[in-house]
Scaffold this motif. Structure first.
Motif, PDB file in Angstrom:
ATOM      1  N   ASN A 166      14.533 -18.094 -52.297  1.00 20.34           N
ATOM      2  CA  ASN A 166      15.550 -18.182 -51.256  1.00 20.34           C
ATOM      3  C   ASN A 166      15.822 -16.868 -50.534  1.00 20.34           C
ATOM      4  OD1 ASN A 166      17.229 -19.824 -49.786  1.00 20.34           O
ATOM      5  ND2 ASN A 166      18.996 -19.510 -51.104  1.00 20.34           N
ATOM      6  N   GLY A 167      14.860 -15.943 -50.525  1.00 19.50           N
ATOM      7  CA  GLY A 167      15.014 -14.734 -49.727  1.00 19.50           C
ATOM      8  C   GLY A 167      15.622 -13.567 -50.485  1.00 19.50           C
ATOM      9  N   ASP A 168      15.818 -12.441 -49.753  1.00 10.30           N
ATOM     10  CA  ASP A 168      16.316 -11.181 -50.312  1.00 10.30           C
ATOM     11  C   ASP A 168      15.338 -10.569 -51.304  1.00 10.30           C
ATOM     12  OD1 ASP A 168      18.591 -10.981 -48.820  1.00 10.30           O
ATOM     13  OD2 ASP A 168      20.000 -11.162 -50.488  1.00 10.30           O
ATOM     14  N   PHE A 169      14.077 -10.483 -50.922  1.00  6.64           N
ATOM     15  CA  PHE A 169      13.130  -9.808 -51.799  1.00  6.64           C
ATOM     16  C   PHE A 169      13.078  -8.309 -51.533  1.00  6.64           C
ATOM     17  CE2 PHE A 169      10.394 -11.622 -48.372  1.00  6.64           C
ATOM     18  CZ  PHE A 169       9.896 -10.451 -47.831  1.00  6.64           C
ATOM     19  N   MET A 170      13.738  -7.844 -50.480  1.00  9.61           N
ATOM     20  CA  MET A 170      13.799  -6.413 -50.190  1.00  9.61           C
ATOM     21  C   MET A 170      14.950  -5.766 -50.955  1.00  9.61           C
ATOM     22  SD  MET A 170      11.305  -5.598 -48.184  1.00  9.61           S
ATOM     23  CE  MET A 170      11.828  -3.978 -47.635  1.00  9.61           C
ATOM     24  N   ASP A 171      14.844  -4.446 -51.114  1.00  6.60           N
ATOM     25  CA  ASP A 171      15.915  -3.620 -51.701  1.00  6.60           C
ATOM     26  C   ASP A 171      16.187  -3.980 -53.148  1.00  6.60           C
ATOM     27  OD1 ASP A 171      16.313  -2.392 -49.186  1.00  6.60           O
ATOM     28  OD2 ASP A 171      17.584  -4.057 -48.561  1.00  6.60           O
ATOM     29  N   GLY A 172      15.142  -4.036 -53.969  1.00  4.90           N
ATOM     30  CA  GLY A 172      15.353  -4.368 -55.367  1.00  4.90           C
ATOM     31  C   GLY A 172      14.876  -3.306 -56.322  1.00  4.90           C
ATOM     32  N   THR A 173      13.662  -2.813 -56.152  1.00  2.00           N
ATOM     33  CA  THR A 173      13.104  -1.779 -57.021  1.00  2.00           C
ATOM     34  C   THR A 173      12.345  -0.777 -56.158  1.00  2.00           C
ATOM     35  OG1 THR A 173      10.952  -2.820 -57.370  1.00  2.00           O
ATOM     36  CG2 THR A 173      12.762  -3.547 -58.793  1.00  2.00           C
ATOM     37  N   GLY A 174      11.688   0.147 -56.822  1.00  2.00           N
ATOM     38  CA  GLY A 174      10.896   1.123 -56.088  1.00  2.00           C
ATOM     39  C   GLY A 174       9.720   0.516 -55.352  1.00  2.00           C
ATOM     40  N   LEU A 175       9.332  -0.694 -55.719  1.00  2.00           N
ATOM     41  CA  LEU A 175       8.265  -1.388 -54.997  1.00  2.00           C
ATOM     42  C   LEU A 175       8.686  -1.772 -53.590  1.00  2.00           C
ATOM     43  CD1 LEU A 175       7.019  -3.744 -57.844  1.00  2.00           C
ATOM     44  CD2 LEU A 175       5.751  -1.827 -56.868  1.00  2.00           C
TER      45      LEU A 175
ATOM     46  N   ILE B 217      16.113   4.251 -61.130  1.00  2.00           N
ATOM     47  CA  ILE B 217      17.062   4.730 -60.120  1.00  2.00           C
ATOM     48  C   ILE B 217      16.942   3.912 -58.841  1.00  2.00           C
ATOM     49  CG2 ILE B 217      17.775   6.717 -58.745  1.00  2.00           C
ATOM     50  CD1 ILE B 217      18.351   6.879 -61.738  1.00  2.00           C
ATOM     51  N   LYS B 218      15.714   3.566 -58.465  1.00  2.00           N
ATOM     52  CA  LYS B 218      15.524   2.747 -57.264  1.00  2.00           C
ATOM     53  C   LYS B 218      16.139   1.365 -57.429  1.00  2.00           C
ATOM     54  CE  LYS B 218      12.764   5.603 -54.900  1.00  2.00           C
ATOM     55  NZ  LYS B 218      13.009   6.083 -53.523  1.00  2.00           N
TER      56      LYS B 218
END
Length: 595
Positions: A23-32, A360-361
């Motif tokens: 359902n979206g929001d795959f950005m801004d999660g880890t250093g990847l 930290i990311k």
């Protein structure tokens, strides 16, 4: 692990239907997750999703959107499975505006015995980048294509991937409009929601409509956040079933850790759990992490800091950041410096022990530049400006309600809790919060005074970089330099499952239209706090755990109505196991399920 879990659940030699959606929001999660997401997209393209929606976090930067739309990129790879019913790609110039995802703005998922019509809606987002257009949901549902999709498509159920709160008013708008167009009270309609980051389930018509006119129950289901939960929703597609079964919709929040997932599958070892393709994806993720240096150890944390803990508690991540990182380290204990930040700035705990760059990311994914707003604001003005948190409502509305679950934290957090009325202060914030700070100054002090005070100056550091600098300098237990610190007596807490969380998908749900997941043994929930989202008892103090858990009790029907369930372990028992249900153990009924 997600891929292996899904592949092991796929019904074999069965007419049952299992669909895997995101359902979206795959950005801004880890250093990847970088801007653009050149590393993350290659991982996501390996996921066997049946349908995907867009989240707001993919839409803040032109570079991210452009990268997703490039040839052989994310959008092209998933094609019509990427369902963006009210979000458009708008690069400007003579280019014709098209849906960000598939051209049809809807998708039909086909299982062995059922077809599911899928829409993908985003809340009425206004703070997106210029390269996209977000059409108001209220306008989209009035358009002819929407009516045609509902009236002229062959399907057995309707799924709305809705990136909004589980009880958003737009959910009810969509449900009412769909029912009025199809004029079919028997059609199963379910909403997979997200964005507000908690575990929630809502019966939208509460059984009343069914009692009056046999209208089938519609539900809204949100399965936690940051992939700490895999949601499972199931129902029976057939209408010729007993009245007491007609409106039965089962949902389960499955904790995203190896112990729970393997227990659900009935496996005992990692070798039994992992599938060949699951191992391939896991290897690719680990290889990408190594190439990016995300597993480099920066230092050693002396304790576990909780991001959802009250500010008054010594284990509060926010309190630690403000006192140690901002006041002591960055401001060098200056008594006249004040930093203001939104309580949405951090996303995860900081664990005791070795701290990697990826830790930290994941905790602080937005590396926002710190900005000095003014050097001459008076203490009384700060008291007036920061003493009233009405602005929090404005922030929450703009973000579509994304902060509402953090009820124990104020909308803003300050580096000082007292001010001398006559003292002059320097006020700092970050890029994300600047607009709200300026608006607050205008609302409370007036535009003339605000303009006289403001003298913006970008600093030479950013929020996440500052934390990295602090850890590298202050948390080095051994004299071997950066990247070599070790902690010999540390409990790693939830880190053992880091590979599982690496995708940082806000929401993955297995949507299976079936019945039979009713016997779920969980620790009885005796009290809850909607801001607490960690699911593992190890995250809680002994006193908190003792207050919340009763280890041998089963959930009763009243417990299942609780909107916020946490600290639970989904364990499927004997004759009603998840696998047995998916294999069609309940006879000839046609089942559909969503993961």
């Amino acid at each position: 692990m997600v891929v292996s879990f899904y592949e092991q659940l796929i019904p074999k030699n069965s007419q049952q239907n299992l669909f895997f959606v995101m359902n979206g929001d795959f950005m801004d999660g880890t250093g990847l997750s970088t801007h653009p997401p050149e590393h993350l997209v290659d991982i996501l393209k390996k996921m066997p999703f049946d349908a995907i929606n867009v989240g707001n976090h993919e839409l803040y930067f032109n570079s991210t959107v452009e990268f997703m739309k490039q040839k052989d990129g994310f959008a092209e790879h998933f094609g019509d499975k990427y369902v963006t019913s009210n979000v458009f790609f708008n690069p400007g110039g003579d280019y014709k505006m098209l849906p960000l995802g598939g051209r049809n703005r809807y998708h039909v998922m086909e299982g062995p015995s059922a077809r599911v019509l899928v829409f993908g809606f985003l809340y009425d987002m206004v703070d997106h980048c210029p390269m996209v257009v977000v059409e108001r949901v209220e306008e989209t549902v009035e358009q002819e294509w929407f009516r045609q999709a509902l009236q002229n498509t062959n399907y057995d159920a309707i799924l709305c991937l809705s990136h909004m709160d589980v009880e958003d008013d737009l959910i009810y708008l969509l449900l009412h409009k769909i029912r009025s167009i199809i004029n079919d009270s028997d059609m199963p309609i379910h909403f997979i929601t997200g964005h507000t980051h908690y575990r929630g389930f809502k019966e939208l018509n509460n059984g009343t409509a069914y009692a009056l006119n046999k209208e089938r129950l519609a539900t809204s289901f949100e399965a936690g956040h940051y992939l700490d939960t895999i949601g499972f929703l199931s129902f029976d597609r057939d209408s010729d079933i007993l009245e007491e079964e007609y409106n039965k919709v089962d949902h389960v929040f499955i904790e995203a850790n190896f112990d729970t997932l393997s227990q659900t599958l009935g496996t005992t070892t990692m070798d039994d759990f992992m599938t060949p393709y699951g191992r391939e994806v896991q290897k690719f993720i680990l290889q990408t992490e190594e190439e990016m240096g995300l597993n480099d150890v920066l230092g050693c944390s002396p304790q576990h800091y909780f991001f959802d803990c009250k500010l008054s508690q010594p284990q509060s991540l926010w309190r630690f950041y403000m006192e140690k990182v901002i006041n002591n380290f960055y401001f060098d204990n200056s008594p006249d410096h004040v930093y203001v930040m939104s309580s949405g700035s951090f996303r995860y705990d900081l664990y005791e022990g070795d701290i990697t760059l990826n830790d930290i990311k994941a905790m602080s994914p937005w590396n926002q530049f710190i900005i000095r707003v003014t050097t001459m604001i008076e203490g009384m003005e700060l008291i007036q400006m920061l003493g009233d948190d009405d602005i929090g409502d404005n922030i929450n509305n703009l973000m579509g309600g994304a902060l509402q679950w953090q009820s124990d934290l104020p909308p803003y957090i300050y580096s000082r809790d007292t001010f001398n009325e006559k003292q002059v202060y320097e006020l700092y914030t970050n890029e994300f919060d600047l607009a709200y700070v300026l608006q607050r100054m205008s609302d409370v002090l007036g535009e003339k005074r605000r303009d006289a005070l403001v003298n913006l100056e970008y600093q030479n550091t950013a929020t996440t970089d500052l934390f990295i600098d602090f850890i590298s300098e202050k948390w080095q237990p051994h004299p071997h330099g950066k990247g070599t610190a070790t902690c010999q007596t540390v409990n790693s807490g939830g880190k053992d499952n880091a590979v599982f969380f690496i995708l940082a998908i806000a929401f993955s749900v297995i949507f299976v239209s079936l019945i039979g997941i009713r016997e779920v043994h969980q620790r009885k929930f005796q009290g809850y706090n909607q801001s607490v989202v960690n699911m593992d008892p190890e995250y809680l103090s002994d006193a908190a755990a003792a207050e919340i858990y009763s280890s041998d009790d089963e959930l009763n029907d009243d417990d299942m109505d609780l909107k916020f369930l946490y600290g639970t372990k989904a364990q499927f028992l004997n004759d009603s196991s998840l696998l047995d249900t998916l294999e069609g153990s309940e006879g000839s009924r046609t089942k559909v399920a969503f993961l």
